[in-house]
Design a protein around this motif. Structure first.
Motif, PDB file in Angstrom:
ATOM      1  N   VAL A   2      -0.003   9.324 -19.693  1.00  0.00           N
ATOM      2  CA  VAL A   2      -0.289   8.116 -18.898  1.00  0.00           C
ATOM      3  C   VAL A   2       0.724   7.021 -19.216  1.00  0.00           C
ATOM      4  N   PHE A   3       1.060   6.870 -20.501  1.00  0.00           N
ATOM      5  CA  PHE A   3       2.016   5.829 -20.897  1.00  0.00           C
ATOM      6  C   PHE A   3       3.388   6.080 -20.272  1.00  0.00           C
ATOM      7  N   TYR A   4       3.887   7.325 -20.360  1.00  0.00           N
ATOM      8  CA  TYR A   4       5.204   7.636 -19.812  1.00  0.00           C
ATOM      9  C   TYR A   4       5.212   7.562 -18.288  1.00  0.00           C
ATOM     10  N   THR A   5       4.097   7.903 -17.670  1.00  0.00           N
ATOM     11  CA  THR A   5       3.993   7.792 -16.209  1.00  0.00           C
ATOM     12  C   THR A   5       4.088   6.331 -15.782  1.00  0.00           C
ATOM     13  N   ARG A   6       3.390   5.474 -16.497  1.00  0.00           N
ATOM     14  CA  ARG A   6       3.454   4.032 -16.188  1.00  0.00           C
ATOM     15  C   ARG A   6       4.845   3.481 -16.465  1.00  0.00           C
ATOM     16  N   LEU A   7       5.486   3.997 -17.509  1.00  0.00           N
ATOM     17  CA  LEU A   7       6.844   3.553 -17.818  1.00  0.00           C
ATOM     18  C   LEU A   7       7.800   3.901 -16.670  1.00  0.00           C
ATOM     19  N   SER A  41       0.827  -1.200   0.000  1.00  0.00           N
ATOM     20  CA  SER A  41       0.000   0.000   0.000  1.00  0.00           C
ATOM     21  C   SER A  41       0.868   1.260   0.000  1.00  0.00           C
ATOM     22  N   SER A  42       1.923   1.252   0.821  1.00  0.00           N
ATOM     23  CA  SER A  42       2.827   2.404   0.846  1.00  0.00           C
ATOM     24  C   SER A  42       3.652   2.481  -0.432  1.00  0.00           C
ATOM     25  N   ALA A  43       4.084   1.323  -0.934  1.00  0.00           N
ATOM     26  CA  ALA A  43       4.958   1.303  -2.111  1.00  0.00           C
ATOM     27  C   ALA A  43       4.248   1.836  -3.348  1.00  0.00           C
ATOM     28  N   ASP A  44       3.007   1.420  -3.578  1.00  0.00           N
ATOM     29  CA  ASP A  44       2.340   1.883  -4.794  1.00  0.00           C
ATOM     30  C   ASP A  44       2.035   3.373  -4.730  1.00  0.00           C
ATOM     31  N   LEU A  47       3.422   6.115  -7.478  1.00  0.00           N
ATOM     32  CA  LEU A  47       2.543   7.052  -8.174  1.00  0.00           C
ATOM     33  C   LEU A  47       3.009   8.495  -7.977  1.00  0.00           C
ATOM     34  N   CYS A  48       3.400   8.823  -6.743  1.00  0.00           N
ATOM     35  CA  CYS A  48       3.908  10.177  -6.481  1.00  0.00           C
ATOM     36  C   CYS A  48       5.181  10.441  -7.279  1.00  0.00           C
ATOM     37  N   MET A  49       6.087   9.464  -7.306  1.00  0.00           N
ATOM     38  CA  MET A  49       7.350   9.627  -8.018  1.00  0.00           C
ATOM     39  C   MET A  49       7.121   9.846  -9.506  1.00  0.00           C
ATOM     40  N   SER A  50       6.306   8.995 -10.120  1.00  0.00           N
ATOM     41  CA  SER A  50       6.097   9.100 -11.564  1.00  0.00           C
ATOM     42  C   SER A  50       5.373  10.391 -11.931  1.00  0.00           C
ATOM     43  N   ASN A 104       6.980   4.074 -13.548  1.00  0.00           N
ATOM     44  CA  ASN A 104       6.693   3.101 -12.487  1.00  0.00           C
ATOM     45  C   ASN A 104       7.393   1.771 -12.756  1.00  0.00           C
ATOM     46  N   VAL A 105       7.347   1.321 -13.998  1.00  0.00           N
ATOM     47  CA  VAL A 105       7.977   0.043 -14.359  1.00  0.00           C
ATOM     48  C   VAL A 105       9.488   0.118 -14.148  1.00  0.00           C
ATOM     49  N   LEU A 106      10.101   1.212 -14.583  1.00  0.00           N
ATOM     50  CA  LEU A 106      11.547   1.362 -14.429  1.00  0.00           C
ATOM     51  C   LEU A 106      11.939   1.432 -12.949  1.00  0.00           C
ATOM     52  N   ALA A 107      11.164   2.183 -12.170  1.00  0.00           N
ATOM     53  CA  ALA A 107      11.456   2.284 -10.735  1.00  0.00           C
ATOM     54  C   ALA A 107      11.301   0.934 -10.049  1.00  0.00           C
TER      55      ALA A 107
END
Length: 254
Positions: A133-138, A100-103, A107-110, A140-143
């Motif tokens: 939205v795509f770059y934001t999700r990217l 819960s804290s990690a997600d 989200l804040c970081m991206s 998250n994936v990289l992090a």
């Protein structure tokens, strides 16, 4: 980081108990009595005839302390087949709380990377909502990939947790705290103090091995550096006549 929580339930003493051992258990209950707002209240003392104790407790539990003890608790409980279900439930609860804290952090970081860094520092402005939205999700994936790589390195989760919270506190300490209350604070004072506090924290973390050094913790040293640099930059830029940063309070009134 700590969390307040309240719990009530029943403790049943299993196994063979003699009067002497049971008497030694009473001081344990006494040690957990309420001190101010926190503690544990047992409604009755166990006896040889009735070894069930109803309790109510309210406490403030350290997140990092819980993580450091989790491994030993788990290994101890796994030795008892009767407690396997309890181990599973508690493990699931802690993992869910961590996720819960990690997600939220991801989200804040991206969001900050896209809105504050990329777009805020002159990136391509005409991105569509779908691209954002795509770059934001990217991000998250990289992090998440970096986090997985770090976890495979065998670094203690407690060390990583305290390091992450230290960076999050030390760097922005002056920029957020003093930036809101110091009149005519300049934009550069907040940005430079953020980087200086983060570097100061990392330096003291390396120097101290993540512990006290000269009686000072890394996060305290980083916050101190952040404050000093914040005021130094402001003093220099005030003399140079640099314009103050926009006031958050004036924007709120508008």
């Amino acid at each position: 980081m700590a969390n307040d929580s309240m719990a009530s339930g029943t403790i049943h003493l299993k196994g063979r108990w003699i009067k002497g051992v049971l008497t030694d258990f009473y001081p344990v209950l006494e040690m957990w009595k309420f001190y101010g707002a926190y503690g544990l209240h047992a409604r009755q003392k166990p006896t040889l005839q009735n070894r069930t104790v109803e309790f109510t407790g309210y406490g403030r539990w350290s997140f990092s302390g819980t993580l450091s003890d989790f491994d030993s608790w788990t290994r101890s409980w796994l030795n008892s087949k009767e407690d396997a279900a309890v181990v599973g439930l508690i493990s699931a609860a802690i993992i869910c709380a961590t996720m819960s804290s990690a997600d939220s952090n991801l989200l804040c970081m991206s969001t900050m990377v896209m809105n504050d860094l990329y777009l805020g520092l002159g990136g391509k402005k005409d991105l569509s909502e779908k691209q954002i939205v795509f770059y934001t999700r990217l991000c998250n994936v990289l992090a998440a990939a970096v986090a997985i790589a770090i976890s495979m390195a065998g670094i203690s989760i407690v060390t990583m947790n305290t390091f992450a919270f230290g960076i999050r506190c030390a760097g922005p300490f002056a920029a957020y705290g003093l930036g809101l209350v110091v009149p005519k604070a300049t934009r550069h004072s907040g940005i430079i103090s953020l980087f200086a506090g983060t570097i100061g924290f990392c330096f003291w973390q390396w120097l101290s091995g993540g512990d006290f050094y000269l009686g000072i913790l890394p996060v305290v040293f980083g916050c101190a550096v952040s404050v000093v640099v914040f005021f130094l930059v402001n003093l220099v830029e005030w003399k140079m006549g640099v314009e103050a940063a926009p006031s958050a309070y004036e924007e709120a009134k508008q």
